[in-house]
Design an enzyme around this catalytic site. Structure first.
Site, PDB file in Angstrom:
ATOM      1  N   TYR A 130      -1.060  -0.563  11.157  1.00  0.00           N
ATOM      2  CA  TYR A 130      -1.281  -1.193  10.041  1.00  0.00           C
ATOM      3  C   TYR A 130      -0.313  -0.922   8.600  1.00  0.00           C
ATOM      4  CZ  TYR A 130      -3.525  -1.638   4.985  1.00  0.00           C
ATOM      5  OH  TYR A 130      -3.341  -2.136   3.834  1.00  0.00           O
ATOM      6  N   THR A 174       0.966  -1.030   0.417  1.00  0.00           N
ATOM      7  CA  THR A 174      -0.197   0.558   0.044  1.00  0.00           C
ATOM      8  C   THR A 174       1.098   1.359   0.181  1.00  0.00           C
ATOM      9  OG1 THR A 174      -1.207   1.415   1.699  1.00  0.00           O
ATOM     10  CG2 THR A 174      -0.231  -0.181   2.587  1.00  0.00           C
ATOM     11  N   ASP A 175       0.159   2.852  -0.797  1.00  0.00           N
ATOM     12  CA  ASP A 175       1.503   3.982   0.013  1.00  0.00           C
ATOM     13  C   ASP A 175       1.412   4.094   0.312  1.00  0.00           C
ATOM     14  OD1 ASP A 175      -1.412   4.326   0.201  1.00  0.00           O
ATOM     15  OD2 ASP A 175      -1.885   5.831  -1.559  1.00  0.00           O
ATOM     16  N   GLU A 176       0.105   3.490   2.149  1.00  0.00           N
ATOM     17  CA  GLU A 176       0.534   4.042   3.420  1.00  0.00           C
ATOM     18  C   GLU A 176       1.762   3.477   4.362  1.00  0.00           C
ATOM     19  OE1 GLU A 176      -2.905   3.795   5.507  1.00  0.00           O
ATOM     20  OE2 GLU A 176      -4.264   3.090   3.801  1.00  0.00           O
ATOM     21  N   LYS A 187       2.764  -3.529   7.298  1.00  0.00           N
ATOM     22  CA  LYS A 187       2.791  -3.744   5.595  1.00  0.00           C
ATOM     23  C   LYS A 187       4.135  -3.459   5.501  1.00  0.00           C
ATOM     24  CE  LYS A 187       0.028  -4.426   3.167  1.00  0.00           C
ATOM     25  NZ  LYS A 187       0.337  -6.346   2.757  1.00  0.00           N
TER      26      LYS A 187
HETATM   27  P1  NAD Z   1      -9.578  -7.184   2.561  1.00  0.00           P
HETATM   28  O1  NAD Z   1      -9.836  -7.001   4.082  1.00  0.00           O
HETATM   29  O2  NAD Z   1     -10.281  -7.275   2.361  1.00  0.00           O
HETATM   30  O3  NAD Z   1      -9.406  -9.363   2.667  1.00  0.00           O
HETATM   31  C1  NAD Z   1      -7.998  -9.521   3.102  1.00  0.00           C
HETATM   32  C2  NAD Z   1      -8.475 -11.043   3.132  1.00  0.00           C
HETATM   33  O4  NAD Z   1      -7.620 -11.831   4.199  1.00  0.00           O
HETATM   34  C3  NAD Z   1      -9.642 -11.398   3.754  1.00  0.00           C
HETATM   35  O5  NAD Z   1     -10.250 -12.521   2.724  1.00  0.00           O
HETATM   36  C4  NAD Z   1      -9.502 -12.605   4.951  1.00  0.00           C
HETATM   37  O6  NAD Z   1     -10.338 -13.033   5.259  1.00  0.00           O
HETATM   38  C5  NAD Z   1      -8.087 -13.140   5.044  1.00  0.00           C
HETATM   39  N1  NAD Z   1      -6.716 -13.039   5.912  1.00  0.00           N
HETATM   40  C6  NAD Z   1      -6.703 -12.290   7.006  1.00  0.00           C
HETATM   41  N2  NAD Z   1      -5.791 -12.941   7.518  1.00  0.00           N
HETATM   42  C7  NAD Z   1      -5.312 -14.297   7.039  1.00  0.00           C
HETATM   43  C8  NAD Z   1      -4.588 -15.307   7.377  1.00  0.00           C
HETATM   44  N3  NAD Z   1      -4.414 -14.887   8.456  1.00  0.00           N
HETATM   45  N4  NAD Z   1      -4.670 -16.599   6.364  1.00  0.00           N
HETATM   46  C9  NAD Z   1      -6.298 -15.930   5.631  1.00  0.00           C
HETATM   47  N5  NAD Z   1      -5.688 -15.245   5.200  1.00  0.00           N
HETATM   48  C10 NAD Z   1      -6.084 -14.162   5.593  1.00  0.00           C
HETATM   49  O7  NAD Z   1      -8.589  -6.958   2.401  1.00  0.00           O
HETATM   50  P2  NAD Z   1      -7.985  -6.137   0.871  1.00  0.00           P
HETATM   51  O8  NAD Z   1      -9.002  -4.588   0.911  1.00  0.00           O
HETATM   52  O9  NAD Z   1      -8.640  -6.459  -0.191  1.00  0.00           O
HETATM   53  O10 NAD Z   1      -7.268  -5.572   0.730  1.00  0.00           O
HETATM   54  C11 NAD Z   1      -6.048  -7.006  -0.029  1.00  0.00           C
HETATM   55  C12 NAD Z   1      -4.801  -6.283   0.330  1.00  0.00           C
HETATM   56  O11 NAD Z   1      -4.301  -5.303  -0.284  1.00  0.00           O
HETATM   57  C13 NAD Z   1      -3.924  -6.301   1.695  1.00  0.00           C
HETATM   58  O12 NAD Z   1      -2.384  -6.512   1.419  1.00  0.00           O
HETATM   59  C14 NAD Z   1      -3.933  -4.748   1.760  1.00  0.00           C
HETATM   60  O13 NAD Z   1      -3.273  -4.011   2.474  1.00  0.00           O
HETATM   61  C15 NAD Z   1      -3.658  -4.304   0.632  1.00  0.00           C
HETATM   62  N6  NAD Z   1      -4.255  -3.171  -0.308  1.00  0.00           N
HETATM   63  C16 NAD Z   1      -5.278  -2.913  -0.036  1.00  0.00           C
HETATM   64  C17 NAD Z   1      -5.869  -1.061  -1.000  1.00  0.00           C
HETATM   65  C18 NAD Z   1      -7.212  -1.204  -0.689  1.00  0.00           C
HETATM   66  O14 NAD Z   1      -8.341   0.151  -0.810  1.00  0.00           O
HETATM   67  N7  NAD Z   1      -8.215  -2.065   0.161  1.00  0.00           N
HETATM   68  C19 NAD Z   1      -5.185  -0.512  -1.578  1.00  0.00           C
HETATM   69  C20 NAD Z   1      -3.469  -1.133  -0.819  1.00  0.00           C
HETATM   70  C21 NAD Z   1      -3.272  -2.244  -1.123  1.00  0.00           C
HETATM   71  P1  TYD Z   2     -10.412   4.395   4.904  1.00  0.00           P
HETATM   72  O1  TYD Z   2     -11.866   4.052   3.405  1.00  0.00           O
HETATM   73  O2  TYD Z   2     -10.623   3.415   6.135  1.00  0.00           O
HETATM   74  O3  TYD Z   2      -8.971   3.895   4.207  1.00  0.00           O
HETATM   75  P2  TYD Z   2      -7.800   4.826   4.413  1.00  0.00           P
HETATM   76  O4  TYD Z   2      -7.723   4.937   6.365  1.00  0.00           O
HETATM   77  O5  TYD Z   2      -6.986   3.007   4.823  1.00  0.00           O
HETATM   78  O6  TYD Z   2      -7.108   5.299   3.650  1.00  0.00           O
HETATM   79  O7  TYD Z   2     -10.677   5.630   5.389  1.00  0.00           O
HETATM   80  C1  TYD Z   2     -10.200   6.494   3.889  1.00  0.00           C
HETATM   81  C2  TYD Z   2     -10.532   7.703   4.177  1.00  0.00           C
HETATM   82  O8  TYD Z   2     -11.633   7.956   5.051  1.00  0.00           O
HETATM   83  C3  TYD Z   2      -9.893   8.433   5.611  1.00  0.00           C
HETATM   84  O9  TYD Z   2      -8.717   9.721   5.873  1.00  0.00           O
HETATM   85  C4  TYD Z   2      -9.724   8.049   7.018  1.00  0.00           C
HETATM   86  C5  TYD Z   2     -11.447   8.669   6.862  1.00  0.00           C
HETATM   87  N1  TYD Z   2     -12.830   8.137   7.586  1.00  0.00           N
HETATM   88  C6  TYD Z   2     -13.585   8.630   7.316  1.00  0.00           C
HETATM   89  O10 TYD Z   2     -14.062  10.287   7.459  1.00  0.00           O
HETATM   90  N2  TYD Z   2     -14.953   8.321   8.149  1.00  0.00           N
HETATM   91  C7  TYD Z   2     -14.865   6.757   8.151  1.00  0.00           C
HETATM   92  O11 TYD Z   2     -16.238   6.524   8.549  1.00  0.00           O
HETATM   93  C8  TYD Z   2     -14.085   5.859   7.583  1.00  0.00           C
HETATM   94  C9  TYD Z   2     -13.618   4.157   8.200  1.00  0.00           C
HETATM   95  C10 TYD Z   2     -13.026   6.732   6.953  1.00  0.00           C
END
Ligand code: NAD
Ligand code: TYD
Length: 337
Positions: free
Chosen positions: A151, A124-126, A155
């Site tokens: 988090y 992630t960019d985080e 990562k």
């Molecule tokens: P999500 O929370 O929707 O899904 C995570 C999945 O991992 C779930 O199905 C969960 O059951 C599984 N999981 C959790 N712990 C586990 C374990 N110990 N063993 C096996 N499976 C396990 O997450 P997401 O939003 O789909 O993100 C997927 C990946 O992408 C993550 O690594 C996250 O850091 C990265 N990512 C997410 C975003 C975003 O905007 N959501 C952006 C950039 C990167």
């Molecule tokens: P989120 O979807 O949790 O992603 P991330 O924190 O990983 O970027 O949040 C996106 C943005 O929205 C972040 O600035 C936090 C804000 N946010 C709210 O303002 N209210 C909310 O209830 C949530 C979940 C997030």
């Protein structure tokens, strides 16, 4: 080709499995997922009988539980499995350490032992921390890791272990750092699906702090095509930033777009106590992957509209979630609203 996707029952993993099987129908995609709170096999119901899609319930933090999968001569590992929500890392950080760090370490160890041809870490960019709201800077492949919550810290730790395996054991690895994704199957704890589903339930959208925080929003399928390209054409041992091409947008501006589509006014936003350690802004320079030939296909307004449509058409999917474990999380974060 045999591809092992971890965390494939979650948001991005499930979209990636559909993407991959559609594009490479001769490949076999194994999905190992522990089915934690965000893991949902309904996301893959349409392909559950497909012989090219074996599902294995398994926890990546348990070495012995996942070793048998590696005996199937896996070519590529794509590691999505993670605890992925910043708010949860504030009250349950050990789950993040266990899955995001130890889980990744196990996968790296097994990938090395079983001579996997490519290990891709979805990051992630985080991990780069945050930027000032008035900053013109962007994160790039050269930016130092400087995570600000558990988090992003877990990562970042996982990435460093990935790099160590590449350097020390010559495991062919790549890493991608993507911005915030939106699209179908996202657990409704994240801002966009939370906003859409709250409005559908007649509840306001909670906005943390001033609402001026800035994120970069990308359709999940654009993320999938970028990962595909990095796996196929990315340089081993390197990382690639993945971002969108829309203008900078604050959380308030984003929510206003959703409200407009859903024909609601600004009164549907409710300003609530800020998140602890709330990162101010993320912005990424993705010129490196652009040189490989990637750019996002979806415009921001289209991504939002498609996402709103999906949640409107799939009430059963999110209502089941919101009436379960989700309630406890909601009360912890927002109180009894
Ligand atoms: P999500 O929370 O929707 O899904 C995570 C999945 O991992 C779930 O199905 C969960 O059951 C599984 N999981 C959790 N712990 C586990 C374990 N110990 N063993 C096996 N499976 C396990 O997450 P997401 O939003 O789909 O993100 C997927 C990946 O992408 C993550 O690594 C996250 O850091 C990265 N990512 C997410 C975003 C975003 O905007 N959501 C952006 C950039 C990167
Ligand atoms: P989120 O979807 O949790 O992603 P991330 O924190 O990983 O970027 O949040 C996106 C943005 O929205 C972040 O600035 C936090 C804000 N946010 C709210 O303002 N209210 C909310 O209830 C949530 C979940 C997030």
């Amino acid at each position: 080709m045999k591809v092992l996707v971890t965390g494939g029952a979650g948001f991005i993993g499930s979209n990636f499995i559909h993407y991959w099987l559609k594009k490479y129908p001769k490949d076999q995609v194994f999905n190992v997922d522990a089915l934690k709170y965000a893991g949902n096999l309904e996301n893959l119901k349409d392909i559950e009988a497909d012989p090219n899609y074996p599902f294995i319930k398994g926890d990546i933090s348990k070495y012995d539980e996942i070793e048998p999968i590696f005996k199937k001569e896996i070519d590529i590992v794509v590691n999505f499995a993670a605890q992925s929500h910043v708010d949860r890392s504030l009250y349950d950080p050990y789950e993040f350490i266990t899955t995001n760090i130890i889980g990744t370490k196990n996968l790296l160890e097994l990938s090395t032992r079983y001579k996997v041809k490519k290990f891709h870490q979805v990051s992630t960019d985080e991990v780069f921390g945050d930027l000032a709201l008035n900053s013109k800077d962007k994160f790039s492949e050269r930016t130092l890791l400087k995570p600000s919550n558990e988090y992003s810290a877990t990562k970042a730790s996982a990435e460093m272990i990935v790099m160590a395996y590449n350097f020390t054991y010559k495991l062919p690895t790549t890493i991608s750092n993507c911005t915030n994704n939106i699209g179908p199957n996202q657990y409704p704890e994240k801002l966009v699906p939370l906003a859409i589903t709250n409005i559908m339930e007649g509840k306001k959208v909670p906005i943390y702090g001033s609402g001026k925080n800035v994120r970069d929003w990308l359709h999940v399928l654009d993320h999938c095509s970028a990962i595909d390209l990095v796996i196929k054409a990315g340089k081993v041992g390197e990382r690639y930033m993945i971002g969108s091409d829309h203008e900078e947008i604050s959380n308030i501006q984003l929510i206003k777009k959703i409200l407009k589509i859903m024909k609601k006014d600004g009164d549907w936003m409710e300003f609530v106590t800020d998140r602890l350690g709330h990162d101010r802004k993320y912005a990424v320079d993705w010129s490196k992957i652009k040189k490989l030939g990637w750019k996002p296909k979806y415009k921001l307004d289209d991504s939002i509209r498609l996402t709103v449509d999906w949640y409107m058409k799939n009430e059963d999917w999110w209502k089941k979630i919101k009436s379960g474990e989700f309630r406890k999380h909601y009360e912890k974060v927002y109180g009894n609203r």
